[in-house]
Design an enzyme around this catalytic site. Structure first.
Site, mmCIF file in Angstrom:
data_model
loop_
_atom_site.group_PDB
_atom_site.id
_atom_site.type_symbol
_atom_site.label_atom_id
_atom_site.label_comp_id
_atom_site.label_asym_id
_atom_site.label_seq_id
_atom_site.Cartn_x
_atom_site.Cartn_y
_atom_site.Cartn_z
ATOM 1 N N GLN A 1 0.541 -1.306 0.271
ATOM 2 C CA GLN A 1 0.018 0.025 0.321
ATOM 3 C C GLN A 1 1.214 1.093 0.395
ATOM 4 O O GLN A 1 1.891 1.093 0.655
ATOM 5 C CB GLN A 1 -0.549 -0.032 1.062
ATOM 6 C CG GLN A 1 -2.104 -0.762 1.304
ATOM 7 C CD GLN A 1 -1.709 -1.528 2.002
ATOM 8 O OE1 GLN A 1 -1.273 -2.558 2.680
ATOM 9 N NE2 GLN A 1 -3.018 -2.409 1.541
ATOM 10 N N ASN B 1 -3.880 0.624 -2.082
ATOM 11 C CA ASN B 1 -4.126 -0.661 -2.292
ATOM 12 C C ASN B 1 -2.640 -0.080 -3.518
ATOM 13 O O ASN B 1 -2.702 0.756 -4.203
ATOM 14 C CB ASN B 1 -5.580 -0.865 -2.982
ATOM 15 C CG ASN B 1 -5.090 -1.381 -1.313
ATOM 16 O OD1 ASN B 1 -5.012 -2.332 -0.239
ATOM 17 N ND2 ASN B 1 -6.438 -2.373 -2.000
ATOM 18 N N CYS C 1 -6.522 0.620 7.849
ATOM 19 C CA CYS C 1 -4.714 -0.618 7.160
ATOM 20 C C CYS C 1 -4.311 -0.449 8.805
ATOM 21 O O CYS C 1 -3.895 0.873 9.131
ATOM 22 C CB CYS C 1 -4.097 -0.239 6.028
ATOM 23 S SG CYS C 1 -3.061 -1.010 6.056
ATOM 24 N N GLY C 2 -4.226 -1.491 9.437
ATOM 25 C CA GLY C 2 -3.789 -1.371 10.672
ATOM 26 C C GLY C 2 -2.521 -1.877 11.220
ATOM 27 O O GLY C 2 -2.251 -0.831 12.144
ATOM 28 N N ASN D 1 -13.015 -1.749 7.146
ATOM 29 C CA ASN D 1 -12.892 -2.129 5.653
ATOM 30 C C ASN D 1 -13.576 -3.597 6.032
ATOM 31 O O ASN D 1 -13.844 -3.808 6.869
ATOM 32 C CB ASN D 1 -11.919 -2.117 5.098
ATOM 33 C CG ASN D 1 -10.936 -2.846 6.229
ATOM 34 O OD1 ASN D 1 -10.755 -3.334 7.326
ATOM 35 N ND2 ASN D 1 -9.422 -2.531 5.566
ATOM 36 N N HIS E 1 -14.380 -7.615 5.823
ATOM 37 C CA HIS E 1 -13.188 -9.116 6.295
ATOM 38 C C HIS E 1 -14.107 -9.835 5.844
ATOM 39 O O HIS E 1 -15.822 -10.272 6.545
ATOM 40 C CB HIS E 1 -12.627 -9.137 7.079
ATOM 41 C CG HIS E 1 -11.203 -7.707 7.252
ATOM 42 N ND1 HIS E 1 -10.390 -7.707 6.934
ATOM 43 C CD2 HIS E 1 -11.576 -6.200 7.779
ATOM 44 C CE1 HIS E 1 -9.173 -7.158 7.034
ATOM 45 N NE2 HIS E 1 -10.094 -6.352 6.931
ATOM 46 N N ASN F 1 -11.830 -7.914 1.710
ATOM 47 C CA ASN F 1 -10.750 -9.618 2.558
ATOM 48 C C ASN F 1 -10.463 -10.279 3.550
ATOM 49 O O ASN F 1 -12.057 -10.199 3.338
ATOM 50 C CB ASN F 1 -9.724 -8.049 3.587
ATOM 51 C CG ASN F 1 -9.740 -6.216 3.145
ATOM 52 O OD1 ASN F 1 -8.761 -6.339 1.789
ATOM 53 N ND2 ASN F 1 -10.158 -5.754 3.527
ATOM 54 N N GLU G 1 -5.844 -10.382 -0.215
ATOM 55 C CA GLU G 1 -6.026 -8.717 0.594
ATOM 56 C C GLU G 1 -6.708 -8.162 -0.929
ATOM 57 O O GLU G 1 -7.048 -8.728 -2.039
ATOM 58 C CB GLU G 1 -5.521 -7.591 0.713
ATOM 59 C CG GLU G 1 -5.384 -7.524 2.058
ATOM 60 C CD GLU G 1 -4.162 -6.654 2.603
ATOM 61 O OE1 GLU G 1 -4.561 -5.749 1.928
ATOM 62 O OE2 GLU G 1 -3.317 -6.874 3.016
ATOM 63 N N CYS H 1 -1.530 -8.642 7.154
ATOM 64 C CA CYS H 1 -2.922 -7.603 7.340
ATOM 65 C C CYS H 1 -3.186 -7.012 8.997
ATOM 66 O O CYS H 1 -4.103 -7.791 9.559
ATOM 67 C CB CYS H 1 -3.796 -7.769 6.393
ATOM 68 S SG CYS H 1 -5.272 -7.112 6.261
ATOM 69 N N GLY I 1 -6.846 -7.678 8.589
ATOM 70 C CA GLY I 1 -7.787 -8.811 9.177
ATOM 71 C C GLY I 1 -7.438 -9.778 9.868
ATOM 72 O O GLY I 1 -8.000 -10.311 10.333
#
Length: 292
Positions: free
Chosen positions: A47, A67, A76-77, A169, A171, A202, A220, A229, A232
């Site tokens: 990313q 992305n 995005c963690g 996002n 999952h 994802n 992803e 991720c 995720g």
């Protein structure tokens, strides 16, 4: 040609190109993101992360996530931990708590004494409309406090049972016997292309080793499988706790390194804990026609 300064960072092998639009404004475009993320002709990354000034007086800094295919995404963690580390190093934040505004709201990152970064990922959400997810026509059952859905996957020769959650996002989480032998390169795209996920999804594959330890792989949106991720892993933690499979802190072995999650359950925020490191810094020459 235009020179762009960048910082390459990684969190458990999930790698990022970080651009500082506070110090050096940049016009983002899909071709530019794809060029910079390309592992042969660009810098290479899962990313691109863009740090921007606060949009309103009194608000935190803003950070945006793209992305490798150029699509802007919500959260995005691992990226949050990296931009937190970056902001501290640049003097954009004081103390050990760094708030950011993202596409889907706010996120706060803090530095731990051991050098790891912790991202407050907020509360996991399970309502279908928040993901978004359309379960119409799918077989389902309840386990613990969560609903599991099943889709036949002819290409993999099996039925795929999964739960859904949003960490900002979308999952889907699939618990499997062995993450190494599961055909994630078949099941991941299959679920992503399913009409029940109108914005794609994802897909996390989790091998439970104990109530406090698991292995994980994630397919992803955009880059495909990544070495780790953050969202995720957070969704997997939420699914495991809701199913009664996990305790309130779990160590996850990803292919790129180790992550941990802590979650007390519904009504509380989930913490994602792990490394956030600078790999290198540099300048890259970019064709002007790629700039937005």
């Amino acid at each position: 040609m235009t020179a762009i300064h960048f910082t390459k960072m990684q969190g458990a092998g999930n790698d990022f190109v970080v651009l500082d639009a506070i110090d050096e404004p940049v016009r983002i475009s899909t071709p530019l993101v794809r060029f910079l993320a390309d592992r042969r002709f660009g810098i290479g990354a899962d990313q691109l992360l863009l740090i921007e000034p606060a949009q309103k007086e009194g608000e935190p800094l803003r950070y945006r996530i793209f992305n490798s295919d150029g699509d802007e995404v919500e959260q995005c963690g691992n990226g949050a931990r990296c931009v937190g580390r970056f902001a501290l190093a640049r003097g954009y934040a004081e103390g050990n708590a760094i708030p950011f505004v993202t596409m889907k709201g706010r996120i706060c990152v803090r530095a731990e004494a051991d050098g790891r970064m912790v991202a407050d990922m907020g509360q996991p959400r399970f309502a279908c409309e928040e993901i978004p997810f359309n379960p119409e026509g799918l077989a389902s059952r309840t386990e613990g406090r969560i609903t599991l859905y099943t889709l036949p996957c002819p290409a993999a020769g099996c039925d795929v049972e999964f739960s859904v959650a949003s960490m900002g996002n979308p999952h889907a989480t699939v618990f499997v016997e062995n993450v190494d032998t599961t055909p994630i390169e078949v099941i991941g795209p299959f679920l992503q292309q399913s009409a029940c996920f109108p914005e794609s999804v994802n897909v996390g594959f989790v091998e439970r080793l104990s109530a406090t330890h698991a292995r994980i792989r994630v397919w992803e949106r955009g880059p495909g499988e990544t070495l780790a991720c953050g969202t995720g892993t957070s969704a997997a933690m939420a699914a495991g706790v809701m199913r009664g499979l996990f305790e309130n802190r779990v160590e996850f072995d990803a292919r790129g390194g180790d992550l941990a999650c802590a979650w007390a359950g519904p009504g509380s925020s989930l913490d994602l804990i792990g490394p956030a490191e600078v790999v290198f810094t540099g300048t890259i020459e970019v064709p002007d026609e790629l700039l937005g």
